[in-house]
Write a protein that holds these residues in place. Structure first.
Motif, PDB file in Angstrom:
ATOM      1  N   THR A  39      14.161  50.418  45.352  1.00 46.01           N
ATOM      2  CA  THR A  39      13.548  49.681  44.091  1.00 46.01           C
ATOM      3  C   THR A  39      12.609  48.539  44.065  1.00 46.01           C
ATOM      4  O   THR A  39      11.908  47.869  43.565  1.00 46.01           O
ATOM      5  N   GLY A  40      13.685  47.435  44.983  1.00 46.69           N
ATOM      6  CA  GLY A  40      13.607  46.134  45.061  1.00 46.69           C
ATOM      7  C   GLY A  40      14.506  45.976  43.660  1.00 46.69           C
ATOM      8  O   GLY A  40      14.428  44.381  43.624  1.00 46.69           O
ATOM      9  N   ARG A  41      14.532  46.424  42.962  1.00 47.22           N
ATOM     10  CA  ARG A  41      15.575  45.804  41.900  1.00 47.22           C
ATOM     11  C   ARG A  41      17.276  45.278  42.014  1.00 47.22           C
ATOM     12  O   ARG A  41      17.456  46.197  42.481  1.00 47.22           O
ATOM     13  N   LEU A 170      23.409  65.413  44.398  1.00 42.13           N
ATOM     14  CA  LEU A 170      22.715  64.569  44.788  1.00 42.13           C
ATOM     15  C   LEU A 170      21.331  64.548  43.851  1.00 42.13           C
ATOM     16  O   LEU A 170      20.339  63.531  43.615  1.00 42.13           O
ATOM     17  N   GLN A 171      20.690  65.232  43.429  1.00 46.93           N
ATOM     18  CA  GLN A 171      19.417  65.333  42.764  1.00 46.93           C
ATOM     19  C   GLN A 171      20.440  65.470  41.540  1.00 46.93           C
ATOM     20  O   GLN A 171      19.221  64.715  40.359  1.00 46.93           O
ATOM     21  N   GLY A 177      19.985  57.867  37.980  1.00 41.19           N
ATOM     22  CA  GLY A 177      19.533  56.887  38.378  1.00 41.19           C
ATOM     23  C   GLY A 177      18.117  57.028  37.024  1.00 41.19           C
ATOM     24  O   GLY A 177      17.655  55.495  36.993  1.00 41.19           O
ATOM     25  N   ARG A 178      17.340  57.877  37.236  1.00 36.25           N
ATOM     26  CA  ARG A 178      15.755  57.559  36.669  1.00 36.25           C
ATOM     27  C   ARG A 178      16.108  57.109  35.399  1.00 36.25           C
ATOM     28  O   ARG A 178      15.123  56.454  34.641  1.00 36.25           O
ATOM     29  N   ARG A 182      19.070  52.778  37.127  1.00 36.29           N
ATOM     30  CA  ARG A 182      20.116  52.082  37.961  1.00 36.29           C
ATOM     31  C   ARG A 182      20.457  53.063  38.803  1.00 36.29           C
ATOM     32  O   ARG A 182      20.396  55.049  38.608  1.00 36.29           O
ATOM     33  N   ARG A 183      20.111  53.351  40.373  1.00 33.88           N
ATOM     34  CA  ARG A 183      21.160  53.463  41.050  1.00 33.88           C
ATOM     35  C   ARG A 183      22.887  54.361  40.832  1.00 33.88           C
ATOM     36  O   ARG A 183      23.587  53.373  40.400  1.00 33.88           O
ATOM     37  N   VAL A 184      23.013  55.660  40.769  1.00 31.81           N
ATOM     38  CA  VAL A 184      23.932  56.399  40.604  1.00 31.81           C
ATOM     39  C   VAL A 184      24.695  57.063  42.028  1.00 31.81           C
ATOM     40  O   VAL A 184      24.354  56.700  43.330  1.00 31.81           O
ATOM     41  N   TRP A 185      25.662  55.645  42.045  1.00 32.61           N
ATOM     42  CA  TRP A 185      27.131  55.429  42.899  1.00 32.61           C
ATOM     43  C   TRP A 185      27.678  56.834  43.230  1.00 32.61           C
ATOM     44  O   TRP A 185      28.489  57.485  42.750  1.00 32.61           O
TER      45      TRP A 185
END
Length: 380
Positions: A39-41, A170-171, A177-178, A182-185
């Motif tokens: 996302t570039g973030r 994964l879904q 995350g949305r 932020r992304r979920v690790w």
């Protein structure tokens, strides 16, 4: 006596800095490189990070969306999944392929004839196993608390959640995350990979396919891959580029793929400088049993820290040891409180002892307690 590291400056785990085979993770007290996701973030993980072990399994039945969601809501930096296959080749999240203790399968008369005895990694087990069920059949079951005698409060949620598939996780991670911006690790483990490969149900290819479908196969993807079998990590390294962690049991144990291959090395050999250098050739971290970091003495009390943290960092590896739990039954003798094995002991003291060695992360069934302790080590 091994010198204990003092609480270090809060640092980040730079996803862009993760090389294939090298580990520029940014250890405790060292500045990591800031990474950027698709996302570039900027994407960062604190050091030390906290992994929700099977979710928040101290409060909800393990490997359920109730457990995963609670761990994420508590603030766990990474959420763990253990993967085993179904008969029709799907990946599901269970700590073991033996689902006798973690589902209500024994209450399903239509599956009574599936009960059987198998030998998995040298251990003879009798029960019901994921590889004997299709995904559709597993979805008719409901999860339950694995250790109800210790965690009676978790039995309140017996029957509430299904067994999640890896695809569903994964879904879920994408949705969360949305929602959170932020992304979920994730911390993803291949369970008994040699055993399943022998059944024609190889895990690594299935994991890689799923990760690629969700764009999680890159160096800067928000997941770690882990296994107790080094050969599984090596195989994964040929399929995906995301960071990988070799799990290590107690010092006198041998990885099962070593047993199968006739490799005489034990974990004690793998945590020597030479062994760690070998691991660093194909992985970016290790996940050792807590006793590899701080042994317990003959009375079950915490002993003197080993040099493994220092040696692993010297080899360019991060350390995510496992697992601290709040109950007396799981704590060192000198940190138990009272005589009830199911009551909470001085878990905060144990967290601080391990975090004080300079490890880069820690698995816990109780992410809230772990995060409270970790906060002191993330300050300047």
């Amino acid at each position: 006596m091994h010198k204990r590291q003092q609480p270090g400056r809060r640092t980040v785990l730079g996803a862009a800095a993760l090389g294939a085979g090298a580990a520029v993770f940014g250890g405790a007290g060292q500045a990591g490189a800031a990474g950027r996701g698709d996302t570039g973030r900027p994407q960062e993980l604190p050091v030390p990070l906290i992994v929700g072990h099977r979710g928040a399994s101290g409060y909800r039945p393990e490997h359920t969306f109730g457990s995963y969601q609670l761990a994420l809501d508590m603030g766990a930096d990474v959420i763990e999944q253990d993967l085993v296959p179904t008969k029709d080749g799907h990946l599901v999240c269970r700590h073991e392929n033996d689902i006798t203790a973690t589902t209500d399968v024994s209450a399903h008369p239509e599956f009574a004839d599936r009960k059987t005895t198998k030998t998995v990694d040298g251990t003879k087990l009798t029960g019901w196993f994921t590889e004997d069920f299709t995904l559709a059949e597993l979805k008719t079951l409901r999860a339950k608390e694995r250790i109800p005698g210790t965690r009676q409060h978790n039995t309140l949620y017996d029957g509430r959640w299904e067994v999640p598939s890896f695809e569903e996780v994964l879904q879920w991670a994408e949705r969360e995350g949305r929602r959170r911006g932020r992304r979920v690790w994730l911390h993803i483990e291949t369970k008994h990979p040699t055993y399943f490969r022998g059944l024609g149900l190889g895990l690594e290819e299935r994991v890689a396919k799923a990760l690629r479908a969700h764009g999680r196969h890159r160096k800067n993807s928000p997941n770690f891959l882990q296994s107790f079998e080094p050969s599984s990590i090596q195989r994964l390294g040929k399929l995906v580029d995301c960071p990988k962690v070799v799990l290590l049991s107690t010092l006198d144990s041998r990885p099962w793929d070593f047993v199968e291959a006739g490799d005489p090395r034990k974990v004690a050999d793998l945590v020597t400088p030479e062994g760690l250098k070998w691991i660093a050739g194909f992985a970016q971290g290790i996940g050792p049993d807590l006793t590899v970091i701080i042994p317990r003495d003959k009375d079950g009390k915490l002993g003197t820290p080993t040099s493994v943290v220092e040696d692993a960092h010297a080899a360019g590896l991060v350390l995510h040891p496992y697992t601290v739990r709040n109950e007396n039954a799981f704590l060192p003798a000198d940190h138990r409180r009272g005589t009830d094995p199911n009551a909470y002991g001085d878990a905060l003291g144990v967290f601080k002892a391990y975090l004080g060695t300079g490890i880069d992360g820690l698995f816990s069934d109780n992410p809230d307690t772990a995060l409270l302790a970790a906060a002191e080590f993330r300050k300047r």
